[in-house]
Enzyme design. Sequence first.
Site, PDB file in Angstrom:
ATOM      1  N   HIS A 190       0.862  -1.177   0.000  1.00 24.09           N
ATOM      2  CA  HIS A 190       0.000   0.000   0.000  1.00 24.09           C
ATOM      3  C   HIS A 190       0.900   1.228   0.000  1.00 24.09           C
ATOM      4  CE1 HIS A 190      -3.744  -2.136   0.647  1.00 24.09           C
ATOM      5  NE2 HIS A 190      -3.260  -2.757   1.714  1.00 24.09           N
ATOM      6  N   CYS A 238      -0.331   2.703  -4.343  1.00 25.85           N
ATOM      7  CA  CYS A 238      -1.063   3.934  -4.619  1.00 25.85           C
ATOM      8  C   CYS A 238      -0.219   5.145  -4.264  1.00 25.85           C
ATOM      9  CB  CYS A 238      -2.355   3.973  -3.814  1.00 25.85           C
ATOM     10  SG  CYS A 238      -3.642   2.929  -4.482  1.00 25.85           S
TER      11      CYS A 238
END
Length: 374
Positions: A190, A238
């Site tokens: 992430h 991301c």
Amino acid sequence: MAADELRRVGTDFVNNVTVSQIKQLLDDLTTQRVLNEEEKDSVLEENPSRADQAQHFIDMMLKKGNVACMKMINILMEEHPEFSLTLGLTPLPLLVDQLDLDNSPMYILNEEAPRLALIITNKTFKNTRLNRSGAEKDEEIMEALLRSLRYEVVMHEDLTGKQIEKAVSEFSKDQRLKQADSAFVVIMSHGKMGAVYGVNWTEEEPDEFLIDNIYEYLSTESCPALLNKPKIIIIQACRGAKNGAVIVCDNVASDSAAGAETQPGPSAPHAVEECLEEDTLFPGTGKKMRLAHQEKDFLSFLSSTPDTVSYRDTRQGSLLIQYIDQVFQAYSHECDIEVLFRKVMRRFESKLTNKKQMPTKDRCTLTRRFYLYD
């Protein structure tokens, strides 16, 4: 020249191309803004037969010149390889990205030299709702791909931010880098703008690794073993929480082409969009000295544009990793690394329907062409 090549195969193209292939080529060329909607419609609506459509298509492309013809041939060879073989098109390296060729030199490779790659994959988090289903496929794909390219792969899983820092630092000191001709660093987790998350990340106690630190550890000062050698960084994470899609007006030809929804083609990964997740949460040595660039010979490939999300299929893995594998397997014998990454980016132009993602090249300081095969 590309126009001569297209003219050479024109008769066979007219005799053998199918209506569906004509429509797909027109759609692709419209998406790339080689054609506009009116030109596309003229081929399909002003000609009564398939052969007439094909001949109109060829004549129109030849009038547009070498750049347009080159793009059409590129699409033909990439999206319709069997048909291209039937036509006897010239091998791709002579035509694709011809305008980019500036006679720039290449990085020198050594078939006998070791190559080194670092892969860090965060799959299982302290907060289990952050677990990255499908990340095991990313890890498997990247390891197999890099090993096929002769890289010795150093693997790490489920690291905290500090542990990622340590792993990158230790990698930069690996003695094998002195003989290596290049290096890869791949980090998958992430993330947010400028950082990837460690496995202990929470909103109250962020656990992060700053991406900029990679360049510090692999810089000329910290890692002289990689001086003047390509260093390729791939980050699957991301860079924010924004969606990469916008609504565009359908009555403007160029905009509607850029924003039109198209179904995944045969080369798309096996990704069902409802299975896609976002990888986000809200002096004195006595030696002669010479100057060298602190940061040079880097190329980073990030999975999304600034502040936007990246998508991962919970069964098949991240879209970026799937596309990298497809493109590298097909074209790494022929194209340099920047062309390969551009091919990956092109696959994001139309493969997703309701979700949009566009990877980006960043901090490119390659001064030569880097081919993965010599």
